[in-house]
Scaffold this motif. Structure first.
Motif, PDB file in Angstrom:
ATOM      1  N   ASP A  39      -6.098  -5.243   1.422  1.00 34.24           N
ATOM      2  CA  ASP A  39      -5.953  -4.115   2.059  1.00 34.24           C
ATOM      3  C   ASP A  39      -4.567  -3.560   1.686  1.00 34.24           C
ATOM      4  OD1 ASP A  39      -8.535  -4.207   3.178  1.00 34.24           O
ATOM      5  OD2 ASP A  39      -7.628  -5.269   4.861  1.00 34.24           O
ATOM      6  N   SER A  40      -3.544  -4.252   1.063  1.00 32.94           N
ATOM      7  CA  SER A  40      -2.293  -3.740   0.946  1.00 32.94           C
ATOM      8  C   SER A  40      -2.301  -2.647  -0.141  1.00 32.94           C
ATOM      9  CB  SER A  40      -1.410  -4.995   0.399  1.00 32.94           C
ATOM     10  OG  SER A  40      -1.237  -5.924   1.270  1.00 32.94           O
ATOM     11  N   PRO A  41      -1.397  -1.531   0.291  1.00 30.18           N
ATOM     12  CA  PRO A  41      -1.310  -0.394  -1.023  1.00 30.18           C
ATOM     13  C   PRO A  41      -0.370  -0.984  -2.158  1.00 30.18           C
ATOM     14  CG  PRO A  41      -0.597   0.047   1.332  1.00 30.18           C
ATOM     15  CD  PRO A  41      -0.755  -1.472   1.262  1.00 30.18           C
ATOM     16  N   LYS A  84      -5.089   1.223  -0.688  1.00 31.15           N
ATOM     17  CA  LYS A  84      -4.713   2.404  -1.567  1.00 31.15           C
ATOM     18  C   LYS A  84      -4.043   1.872  -2.815  1.00 31.15           C
ATOM     19  CE  LYS A  84      -2.253   4.306   1.358  1.00 31.15           C
ATOM     20  NZ  LYS A  84      -1.268   5.331   2.069  1.00 31.15           N
ATOM     21  N   GLU A  89       6.496  10.387  -0.228  1.00 30.34           N
ATOM     22  CA  GLU A  89       5.170   9.837  -0.187  1.00 30.34           C
ATOM     23  C   GLU A  89       5.414   8.549  -0.592  1.00 30.34           C
ATOM     24  OE1 GLU A  89       0.431  10.376  -1.053  1.00 30.34           O
ATOM     25  OE2 GLU A  89       1.876  11.743  -1.808  1.00 30.34           O
ATOM     26  N   ASN A 119       6.917   6.485   2.217  1.00 26.52           N
ATOM     27  CA  ASN A 119       6.127   6.305   3.169  1.00 26.52           C
ATOM     28  C   ASN A 119       5.130   5.123   2.916  1.00 26.52           C
ATOM     29  OD1 ASN A 119       7.194   8.411   4.994  1.00 26.52           O
ATOM     30  ND2 ASN A 119       5.793  10.023   4.007  1.00 26.52           N
ATOM     31  N   TRP A 120       4.691   5.077   1.395  1.00 26.40           N
ATOM     32  CA  TRP A 120       3.751   4.000   1.135  1.00 26.40           C
ATOM     33  C   TRP A 120       4.615   2.588   1.310  1.00 26.40           C
ATOM     34  CZ3 TRP A 120      -0.513   3.838  -2.562  1.00 26.40           C
ATOM     35  CH2 TRP A 120      -1.361   4.918  -2.597  1.00 26.40           C
ATOM     36  N   GLN A 122       7.016   1.788   3.207  1.00 28.66           N
ATOM     37  CA  GLN A 122       7.039   1.592   4.863  1.00 28.66           C
ATOM     38  C   GLN A 122       5.682   1.384   5.216  1.00 28.66           C
ATOM     39  OE1 GLN A 122      10.238   1.405   5.164  1.00 28.66           O
ATOM     40  NE2 GLN A 122      10.222   2.328   7.232  1.00 28.66           N
ATOM     41  N   ASP A 123       4.582   1.463   4.520  1.00 31.56           N
ATOM     42  CA  ASP A 123       3.355   1.067   5.062  1.00 31.56           C
ATOM     43  C   ASP A 123       2.788  -0.291   4.358  1.00 31.56           C
ATOM     44  OD1 ASP A 123       2.972   3.323   6.592  1.00 31.56           O
ATOM     45  OD2 ASP A 123       1.734   4.532   4.884  1.00 31.56           O
ATOM     46  N   GLY A 124       3.896  -0.954   3.647  1.00 28.49           N
ATOM     47  CA  GLY A 124       3.627  -2.123   3.098  1.00 28.49           C
ATOM     48  C   GLY A 124       3.405  -2.252   1.853  1.00 28.49           C
ATOM     49  N   ALA A 125       3.312  -1.131   0.853  1.00 32.81           N
ATOM     50  CA  ALA A 125       3.000  -0.959  -0.493  1.00 32.81           C
ATOM     51  C   ALA A 125       3.708  -1.934  -1.030  1.00 32.81           C
ATOM     52  CB  ALA A 125       3.321   0.134  -1.220  1.00 32.81           C
TER      53      ALA A 125
END
Length: 619
Positions: free
Chosen positions: A472-474, A502, A558, A561-562, A564-567
């Motif tokens: 599930d990790s980007p 993603k 962007e 943000n990715w 920060q979302d754990g990408a």
């Protein structure tokens, strides 16, 4: 394969026959275990072990049976590795297994995973590290290298240590990182238990000798008193070091299934997509790994060398330390490196040249002249420029190093292509010093390799460049040119496993029409949702050149943000320019959109690296 000869060994012919039958069948782990076994056996025979033991008990002693010894006991050892492609890590695993066979508790860790506050408590430290780029530490050694060379580094009085350095003599700063660690540990008060060993690209024999010397040094110090020895291993280290039947020392002769040009008509580049069969080999791989290819030299270049030296191409010479033989032509085709000049090669060549200018060139006072001469020249240039020569065919083993394998990032998923491995190889060809030069492996693959041919290969595991465990990790992937190869493997594997995270690919090359490698794959993956975003940069299609790092900056908010979302961020390709520019872009993005100072942004990126969320496969 090394074979003992009765005439120069202390063994009887029967003993020699038995040894020669056994040794080729042993794995590296078994050989390391045997080294510990023999050390323990000698202790029993010499009476240095006070426990009662028979010959049949020696195997127990060498695998940590409780014994008491006359000297102080080294019960623990710490092994730290810094590795970009996995070689130092693999060798560290070998050393760990051999020390554990002596009953020693081993802490084995990547440098960036090691808790530095434990360093001053270490009694025995063994460092295995490669040198990357122009004398730089590999990515997972950067923070430890910086720490050890800072004022925060502790005094290490009483610590015993040794260093194995991996490098390439064709680079000016050969083994510099290992040399840095060696000198710094001594400065901090450490005592060398064995001397540092510097390894060239053909490192196996030198590394095995260093591992054996470490084992002898530890064995001579003492044998552990506890039978409960164990190892503590960092989470980033794979526990098994057992190698497959086919390896760097014993490559698999794989059949070539396809060899296609990925570039369109009119391109000034040639990039080959090579599909290779692994059927019945037992070889496996995972995304991020590489294939090692043993190439052959250009026959035209080989024939020119033989003609210049007026040699008989069919003369038989010894090519290996085990007594292996070959004709001169076959040796130059398959065994020796002839397209790269190194400082050690020129220094050795002085003894065979009647030209005083060569001795002048390698004089330490002429570093700049030597550096300039070594660039883009080969053995034929050397032989033409410094005549006359007194080289005989038998001198080749003295002068030349073995032809090393070339590593290529794997461009396929084994789940998507069972029994196959795919490579992406760009042909290297350029003109220098009034001659056309070609890459050894890329020229061979592009010009002479056809489906049905057999190619000697092995799998090089790279535990330092892996997709996230959590599907599930980007992921953000930056791979211009052939650097996109591993991301084809990443995405194929995520597709087969049903990963839901993603994915974002930044790709670049020269021209959209002719140089968009794997375009149809990316388009299909976008349509089917395997690939979430694709941004491209074709540098020669616009008046102002545009590269992947500029595309990243255009989408900087962007990208942040990715993150920060754990990408997880992956970079593959040219280390000298692209990778540095991409890192600079990341730091700018983190600083600007995260409101961080340059120092805090650098710490943020370092933290990503330590977490395994920023990985690079650069060359």
């Amino acid at each position: 394969m090394l074979q003992l000869q009765v005439t120069n060994s202390p063994f009887t012919s029967e003993q020699t026959e038995l040894i020669n039958k056994l040794l080729p069948t042993l794995t590296d782990v078994q050989l390391s275990w045997l080294g510990g076994y023999l050390s323990a056996y000698r202790m029993v025979s010499a009476g240095t072990v006070t426990a009662s033991a028979t010959v049949n008990d020696v195997s127990a002693i060498s695998t940590a049976a409780p014994v008491s010894v006359v000297t102080e006991v080294p019960r623990e050892a710490t092994i730290l590795f810094g590795s970009q492609t996995g070689n130092a890590q693999r060798l560290a695993g070998r050393l760990a297994e051999s020390l554990k066979a002596q009953g020693i508790t081993v802490t084995l860790s990547a440098m960036n995973q090691y808790k530095t506050n434990q360093l001053k408590k270490v009694d025995y430290l063994f460092v295995l590290v490669s040198t990357h780029g122009e004398g730089d530490p590999p990515d997972n050694a950067l923070t430890f290298h910086e720490y050890l060379h800072s004022k925060r580094a502790p005094k290490l009085d009483g610590m015993k240590f040794s260093v194995l350095a991996l490098g390439d003599t064709s680079y000016e700063f050969f083994c510099k990182t290992g040399q840095d660690f060696d000198s710094r540990l001594a400065e901090l008060g450490g005592e060398r238990i064995t001397d540092r060993v510097d390894c060239d690209v053909d490192f196996e024999e030198s590394a095995a000798g260093w591992i054996a010397s470490v084992n002898r040094a530890v064995s001579s110090a003492a044998t552990p008193a506890s039978s409960n020895a164990a190892d503590t291993t960092s989470a980033a280290v794979e526990s098994s070091v057992v190698e497959p039947i086919y390896s760097r020392n014993n490559p698999y002769m794989a059949e070539v299934l396809e060899n296609l040009d990925l570039n369109g008509r009119g391109s000034d580049r040639e990039t080959r997509h090579v599909e290779i069969s692994l059927e019945d080999s037992g070889l496996t791989y995972s995304p991020g790994d590489a294939v090692g290819v043993y190439p052959q030299n250009d026959p035209t270049l080989v024939d020119e060398l033989i003609s210049l030296l007026k040699w008989n191409p069919e003369e038989v010479i010894v090519t290996g330390k085990g007594g292996e033989t070959s004709s001169v032509r076959d040796a130059l085709l398959h065994y020796y490196e002839i397209t790269v000049l190194t400082k050690p090669l020129l220094e050795k060549a002085v003894a065979f040249s009647g030209n005083d200018k060569l001795a002048e060139l390698v004089n330490p006072d002429n570093k700049e002249a030597l550096r300039s001469y070594l660039k883009a020249r080969d053995l034929l240039d050397l032989l033409r420029d410094f005549q006359p020569w007194t080289i005989a065919p038998g001198d080749l083993s003295t002068l030349l190093r073995k032809l090393p394998p070339r590593l290529y990032s794997i461009a396929s998923s084994l789940n998507a292509h069972p029994d196959e491995v795919h490579l992406t190889v760009r042909k290297v060809e350029y003109e220098a010093h009034e001659r056309v030069r070609k890459g050894v492996t890329s020229g061979y693959i592009a010009e002479r390799l056809v489906p049905g041919d057999r190619l000697p290969i092995f799998i090089q595991q790279n535990p330092n460049f892996k997709p996230p465990v959590n599907p599930d990790s980007p992921v953000i992937m930056i791979g211009p040119g052939t650097g996109v190869a591993p991301f084809r493997a990443f995405l194929e594997d995520r597709e087969e496993l049903g990963a839901t995270g993603k994915s974002w690919l930044f790709y670049g090359d020269r021209h959209f029409v002719t140089d968009f490698l794997y375009q149809t794959d990316w388009q299909r993956m976008l349509k089917e949702g395997v690939l979430s975003k694709l941004d491209v940069a074709f540098s020669r299609d616009t008046e102002e050149k545009v590269y992947v790092q500029q595309r990243m900056l255009e989408h900087g908010e962007e990208v942040y943000n990715w993150l920060q979302d754990g990408a997880h961020v992956y970079v593959c390709g040219d280390e000298k320019y692209m990778a540095h520019d991409v890192q600079a872009a990341l730091l700018e993005i983190i600083g600007h959109y995260g409101g961080k100072s340059p120092e805090v942004a650098a710490a943020y990126l370092s933290e990503l690296q330590e977490q395994g969320r920023y990985q690079r496969d650069v060359y």
